[in-house]
Design a protein around this motif. Structure first.
Motif, PDB file in Angstrom:
ATOM      1  N   LEU A 297       6.163  52.754  44.914  1.00 39.74           N
ATOM      2  CA  LEU A 297       4.972  53.605  44.569  1.00 39.74           C
ATOM      3  C   LEU A 297       5.268  54.303  43.267  1.00 39.74           C
ATOM      4  N   GLN A 298       4.432  54.029  42.282  1.00 39.23           N
ATOM      5  CA  GLN A 298       5.071  54.540  40.995  1.00 39.23           C
ATOM      6  C   GLN A 298       3.905  55.599  40.538  1.00 39.23           C
ATOM      7  N   LEU A 299       4.009  55.844  39.174  1.00 32.66           N
ATOM      8  CA  LEU A 299       3.212  57.099  38.828  1.00 32.66           C
ATOM      9  C   LEU A 299       1.662  56.760  39.233  1.00 32.66           C
TER      10      LEU A 299
ATOM     11  N   PHE B 123      10.084  42.189  32.281  1.00 28.87           N
ATOM     12  CA  PHE B 123      11.655  41.760  32.765  1.00 28.87           C
ATOM     13  C   PHE B 123      12.423  43.066  32.713  1.00 28.87           C
ATOM     14  N   THR B 124      13.388  43.276  33.899  1.00 29.04           N
ATOM     15  CA  THR B 124      14.271  44.438  33.999  1.00 29.04           C
ATOM     16  C   THR B 124      15.754  44.168  33.686  1.00 29.04           C
ATOM     17  N   THR B 125      16.564  44.973  33.739  1.00 30.02           N
ATOM     18  CA  THR B 125      18.069  44.776  33.526  1.00 30.02           C
ATOM     19  C   THR B 125      18.716  44.071  34.503  1.00 30.02           C
ATOM     20  N   ARG B 126      17.926  43.558  35.786  1.00 29.89           N
ATOM     21  CA  ARG B 126      18.615  43.053  36.805  1.00 29.89           C
ATOM     22  C   ARG B 126      18.209  41.906  37.065  1.00 29.89           C
TER      23      ARG B 126
ATOM     24  N   ARG C 203      23.840  52.961  50.489  1.00 30.89           N
ATOM     25  CA  ARG C 203      23.058  52.902  49.205  1.00 30.89           C
ATOM     26  C   ARG C 203      22.866  51.658  49.154  1.00 30.89           C
ATOM     27  N   LYS C 204      21.832  51.353  48.039  1.00 32.51           N
ATOM     28  CA  LYS C 204      21.879  49.965  47.528  1.00 32.51           C
ATOM     29  C   LYS C 204      23.060  49.317  47.043  1.00 32.51           C
ATOM     30  N   PHE C 205      23.327  48.173  46.846  1.00 31.75           N
ATOM     31  CA  PHE C 205      24.558  47.388  46.737  1.00 31.75           C
ATOM     32  C   PHE C 205      24.363  46.341  45.776  1.00 31.75           C
ATOM     33  N   LYS C 206      25.066  46.421  44.527  1.00 32.36           N
ATOM     34  CA  LYS C 206      24.876  45.445  43.516  1.00 32.36           C
ATOM     35  C   LYS C 206      26.041  44.532  43.167  1.00 32.36           C
ATOM     36  N   ILE C 207      25.712  43.355  43.026  1.00 29.65           N
ATOM     37  CA  ILE C 207      27.079  42.508  42.646  1.00 29.65           C
ATOM     38  C   ILE C 207      26.713  41.717  41.531  1.00 29.65           C
TER      39      ILE C 207
ATOM     40  N   ALA D 131      26.366  58.719  47.673  1.00 27.88           N
ATOM     41  CA  ALA D 131      26.411  57.545  48.641  1.00 27.88           C
ATOM     42  C   ALA D 131      26.802  56.543  48.078  1.00 27.88           C
ATOM     43  N   ARG D 132      27.053  56.015  46.939  1.00 34.66           N
ATOM     44  CA  ARG D 132      27.284  54.759  46.241  1.00 34.66           C
ATOM     45  C   ARG D 132      28.814  54.595  46.477  1.00 34.66           C
ATOM     46  N   ILE D 133      29.104  53.292  46.396  1.00 36.61           N
ATOM     47  CA  ILE D 133      30.416  53.213  46.558  1.00 36.61           C
ATOM     48  C   ILE D 133      31.466  53.519  45.685  1.00 36.61           C
TER      49      ILE D 133
ATOM     50  N   ALA E 217      19.508  55.914  35.189  1.00 38.03           N
ATOM     51  CA  ALA E 217      20.148  55.175  34.377  1.00 38.03           C
ATOM     52  C   ALA E 217      19.609  53.690  34.340  1.00 38.03           C
ATOM     53  N   CYS E 218      18.288  53.401  34.596  1.00 37.76           N
ATOM     54  CA  CYS E 218      18.026  51.994  34.779  1.00 37.76           C
ATOM     55  C   CYS E 218      18.060  51.199  33.500  1.00 37.76           C
ATOM     56  N   GLY E 219      17.976  52.000  32.336  1.00 41.18           N
ATOM     57  CA  GLY E 219      17.930  51.393  31.065  1.00 41.18           C
ATOM     58  C   GLY E 219      19.482  51.474  30.711  1.00 41.18           C
ATOM     59  N   HIS E 220      20.424  51.589  31.581  1.00 42.85           N
ATOM     60  CA  HIS E 220      21.724  51.355  31.277  1.00 42.85           C
ATOM     61  C   HIS E 220      22.320  52.233  29.984  1.00 42.85           C
ATOM     62  N   HIS E 221      21.680  53.520  29.900  1.00 43.49           N
ATOM     63  CA  HIS E 221      22.067  54.169  28.340  1.00 43.49           C
ATOM     64  C   HIS E 221      23.461  54.411  28.333  1.00 43.49           C
TER      65      HIS E 221
HETATM   66  C1  HEM Z   1       9.768  51.976  37.344  1.00 44.84           C
HETATM   67  C2  HEM Z   1      10.102  51.999  38.606  1.00 44.84           C
HETATM   68  C3  HEM Z   1      11.476  52.132  38.891  1.00 44.84           C
HETATM   69  C4  HEM Z   1      11.973  52.943  39.901  1.00 44.84           C
HETATM   70  C5  HEM Z   1      11.334  53.985  40.722  1.00 44.84           C
HETATM   71  C6  HEM Z   1      13.507  52.922  39.703  1.00 44.84           C
HETATM   72  C7  HEM Z   1      14.358  53.510  40.420  1.00 44.84           C
HETATM   73  C8  HEM Z   1      15.683  53.856  40.384  1.00 44.84           C
HETATM   74  C9  HEM Z   1      16.658  54.576  40.875  1.00 44.84           C
HETATM   75  C10 HEM Z   1      16.306  55.755  41.773  1.00 44.84           C
HETATM   76  C11 HEM Z   1      17.882  54.140  40.203  1.00 44.84           C
HETATM   77  C12 HEM Z   1      19.118  55.282  40.761  1.00 44.84           C
HETATM   78  C13 HEM Z   1      20.060  54.623  41.601  1.00 44.84           C
HETATM   79  C14 HEM Z   1      21.330  55.465  41.598  1.00 44.84           C
HETATM   80  O1  HEM Z   1      21.209  56.434  41.748  1.00 44.84           O
HETATM   81  O2  HEM Z   1      22.056  54.499  42.270  1.00 44.84           O
HETATM   82  C15 HEM Z   1      17.748  52.920  39.569  1.00 44.84           C
HETATM   83  C16 HEM Z   1      18.807  52.422  39.070  1.00 44.84           C
HETATM   84  C17 HEM Z   1      18.685  51.417  38.338  1.00 44.84           C
HETATM   85  N1  HEM Z   1      17.486  50.767  38.046  1.00 44.84           N
HETATM   86 FE1  HEM Z   1      15.624  51.386  38.461  1.00 44.84          FE
HETATM   87  N2  HEM Z   1      13.965  51.847  38.761  1.00 44.84           N
HETATM   88  C18 HEM Z   1      12.602  51.471  38.302  1.00 44.84           C
HETATM   89  C19 HEM Z   1      12.465  50.557  37.392  1.00 44.84           C
HETATM   90  C20 HEM Z   1      13.648  49.788  36.667  1.00 44.84           C
HETATM   91  C21 HEM Z   1      13.462  49.079  35.646  1.00 44.84           C
HETATM   92  C22 HEM Z   1      12.238  48.650  34.790  1.00 44.84           C
HETATM   93  C23 HEM Z   1      14.766  48.660  35.336  1.00 44.84           C
HETATM   94  C24 HEM Z   1      15.089  47.847  34.358  1.00 44.84           C
HETATM   95  C25 HEM Z   1      14.745  47.891  32.929  1.00 44.84           C
HETATM   96  C26 HEM Z   1      15.528  49.197  36.230  1.00 44.84           C
HETATM   97  C27 HEM Z   1      16.788  49.232  36.544  1.00 44.84           C
HETATM   98  C28 HEM Z   1      17.899  49.670  37.133  1.00 44.84           C
HETATM   99  C29 HEM Z   1      19.153  49.524  36.980  1.00 44.84           C
HETATM  100  C30 HEM Z   1      19.779  48.542  36.165  1.00 44.84           C
HETATM  101  C31 HEM Z   1      19.919  50.522  37.931  1.00 44.84           C
HETATM  102  C32 HEM Z   1      21.409  50.717  38.011  1.00 44.84           C
HETATM  103  C33 HEM Z   1      22.017  51.984  37.558  1.00 44.84           C
HETATM  104  C34 HEM Z   1      23.365  51.614  38.185  1.00 44.84           C
HETATM  105  O3  HEM Z   1      24.054  50.853  37.852  1.00 44.84           O
HETATM  106  O4  HEM Z   1      23.543  52.553  38.943  1.00 44.84           O
HETATM  107  N3  HEM Z   1      14.883  49.967  37.246  1.00 44.84           N
HETATM  108  N4  HEM Z   1      16.444  52.791  39.633  1.00 44.84           N
END
Ligand code: HEM
Ligand code: SF4
Length: 551
Positions: free
Chosen positions: A47-49, A85-88, A164-168, A249-251, A460-464
């Motif tokens: 659920l987004q903005l 398209f996202t970063t994952r 917590r979520k887990f990414k490989i 909570a992350r590994i 950090a979804c944008g991997h800043h």
């Molecule tokens: C718009 C809705 C989105 C929500 C609510 C959301 C939420 C989150 C949250 C809460 C985290 C943090 C996780 C943590 O603390 O471990 C996260 C991480 C991440 N998100 Fe999103 N996100 C959204 C969109 C996106 C988009 C559009 C992308 C790609 C451009 C993306 C890619 C990622 C990535 C790669 C991480 C990982 C950071 C890491 O390595 O821990 N997300 N997201």
């Protein structure tokens, strides 16, 4: 391409039917939003903005033309005509109505696409090199293993509620295009001294509030043992990972707090107790998965065809060729990156018409195959070099031939305040402004490879953190400010960038980035010293001085 079997199809269809019922109950009020939350998250619905958002998995970033057409159809019919398209290696639809979600998912299921485990505290979409199977020098196709892990982890009962979520992520090439060092588990396929193929296993990488680069936990795990080894890691994490504090909570936090030696000893003990179990992969199982991947019927083609030589007289074509076309394993073929970063547009967005056109072009020129990379671009992995001029003309008309791949305008950005309920600041408009500032190709080319990554909050979804220049939105007194880091990298030499000073206001971000770039141009030792190399050599001080001297 991978062909899903009956088990996969049944699983995905059953999931859609189950979700249809859950949505019905939500719409009738039988379920509250709170009760519905867990259920929707298990199907990739946030659920987004402004609306619900659907996140759809693209396993190992590989799509067929019919799958791409289906994504276009969903974008057109249920969304506002585009996808993101996202970063994952996922695609997100930002405006789907709740009532339409089951239909959209059902349509996607008809071509083997789903949204399972794109959310929630489970093993997320296993990502890999977007050039898997075609990149020169690759040890083997890492998608075989990504698929093995996908089958293993999908709806795994023990790992559905991890802390917590887990990414490989997996790579099998020297140059890491999958950012494995910033994943919970990173797998690098390589050959050991005896010439056997296996995995270097890294653990505890990740971005977010506390960024860490993954540490090597085991230099070599044979293919037959990879599932049991990953399971041993997951078990230790599941048992000891913190559940009381979401930020810890992350590994990566567990690995950091225990130390890699202690953590690896725990994993080793767990592994020794269960490695000779049903998880031990025999050659047959791997061969079966391998056999479900089909590879194109490549022709024997000249490596420098006349069509290519003739077209090279056109400087626009030549520029694109140099920027967006990469070598392929097979002579006479090339990998073509389609930039989703035209000047002034949100990074990673594609319209339904563009998606349809890409599906058609893939059929015509790339054996019906398309790839999605973590930099939010697409690729056609199998283009005959003789077709490059014709392909370029068509991509150019579609706005998909901006020759800026890996250059300063090839920006990664999360949705930020434009969509995301967690955001502190806008990310997309910053990216748009920067693409305008650096629109001049000659200047961008002179600057060379430079990655700017933008996130609208600390998640950090944008991997800043791992952008050569990282931009992080923070909030101060209800205003948008941005912290700037430099010197980060996401590839095989991954490092977290260093903060260069106090946060700057929204209106000043593009100026600051210009100042940083100007400082770099003045400071670099040679024209081919890349931005991050200059930062590596000199540290951040000279940049800091330059940026803050006048502010
Ligand atoms: C718009 C809705 C989105 C929500 C609510 C959301 C939420 C989150 C949250 C809460 C985290 C943090 C996780 C943590 O603390 O471990 C996260 C991480 C991440 N998100 Fe999103 N996100 C959204 C969109 C996106 C988009 C559009 C992308 C790609 C451009 C993306 C890619 C990622 C990535 C790669 C991480 C990982 C950071 C890491 O390595 O821990 N997300 N997201
Ligand atoms: S980084 Fe923050 S603002 Fe950006 S998408 Fe992720 S959660 Fe939202």
């Amino acid at each position: 391409m991978y062909a899903y079997d009956e088990i996969d199809r049944t699983l995905v269809n059953e999931r859609v039917a189950e979700f249809r019922d859950q949505v019905k109950r939500r719409l009738s009020g039988e379920l509250t939003e709170d009760e519905f939350k867990m259920l929707r998250l298990m199907n990739g619905v946030y659920l987004q903005l402004h609306a619900y958002m659907l996140r759809v998995a693209i396993p190992y970033g590989t799509l067929s033309s019919p799958q791409m057409r289906k994504l276009a159809h969903v974008a057109r019919r249920y969304d506002r005509g585009y996808g993101h398209f996202t970063t994952r290696q996922n695609i997100q639809f930002n405006w789907i109505k709740l009532a339409d979600l089951p239909d959209a998912l059902e349509e996607l299921a008809s071509v083997g696409i789903h949204a399972m485990q794109t959310s929630g505290n489970c093993v997320r979409n296993v990502t890999t090199d977007q050039w898997a199977g075609v990149a020169p020098g690759e040890v083997e196709d890492p998608r075989i293993w990504a698929e093995t892990l996908r089958q293993y982890s999908t709806m795994h009962p023990e790992f559905t509620y991890l802390p917590r979520k887990f990414k490989i992520a997996i790579t099998a090439a020297d140059h890491d295009r999958a950012a494995i060092r910033v994943h919970d588990i990173g797998l690098r396929i390589h050959r050991n001294e005896a010439g056997e193929t296996g995995f270097e296993v890294l653990v505890g990488g990740g971005l977010g509030r506390t960024p860490f680069i993954g540490k090597v936990i085991k230099p070599f795990v044979a293919g037959r043992d990879i599932l049991s080894y990953v399971e041993a890691i997951l078990r230790v994490y599941n048992q000891y990972g913190r559940r009381d504090n979401i930020y810890k909570a992350r590994i990566k936090i567990l690995v950091h707090e225990l130390g890699i030696e202690k953590f690896s000893a725990e994993v080793e003990e767990e592994w020794q107790a269960m490695r000779h179990s049903a998880l031990e992969l025999d050659d047959e199982v791997v061969a079966d998965i391998r056999s479900r991947f089909s590879y194109p019927d490549y022709e024997k083609l000249p490596d420098a065809p006349d069509e290519l030589l003739a077209a090279s007289a056109d400087p626009h074509f030549e520029r694109w060729l140099k920027n967006s076309v990469a070598p392929h394993q097979r002579p006479g073929y090339a990998i073509v990156t389609l930039s989703l970063k035209p000047v002034g547009a949100p990074p990673g967005d594609a319209t339904a018409d563009q998606l349809d056109a890409v599906a058609d072009l893939a059929e015509k020129y790339s054996f019906g195959e398309i790839r999605v990379g973590h930099e939010q671009n697409l690729a056609l992995p199998n283009v005959a070099k003789r077709d490059l001029p014709a392909l370029w003309r068509q991509l150019d008309k579609l706005g998909l031939a901006t020759p800026n791949v890996n250059l300063i305008t090839d920006i990664i950005a999360c949705p930020g305040l434009d969509y995301c309920s967690l955001a502190n600041a806008r990310a997309i408009p910053i990216a748009q402004e920067l693409t305008r500032r650096f629109a001049n190709h000659d200047i961008a080319e002179m600057i060379g490879r430079l990655h700017i990554n933008i996130s609208g909050c600390i998640n950090a979804c944008g991997h800043h953190h791992v952008g050569h220049i990282g931009i992080l939105g923070v909030e101060k007194n209800n205003e948008e400010f941005y912290q700037i880091t430099i010197g980060g990298r996401a590839d095989e030499g991954a490092v977290v960038g260093t903060l260069i000073g106090p946060a700057v206001p929204y209106d000043d971000v593009a100026n600051v980035i210009e100042d940083i770039v100007e400082a770099y141009l003045a400071l670099r030792a040679r024209p081919d010293e890349l931005f991050y190399q200059t930062v590596e050599r000199l540290g951040v001080e000279p940049f800091k001085e330059r940026v803050y001297a006048t502010r």
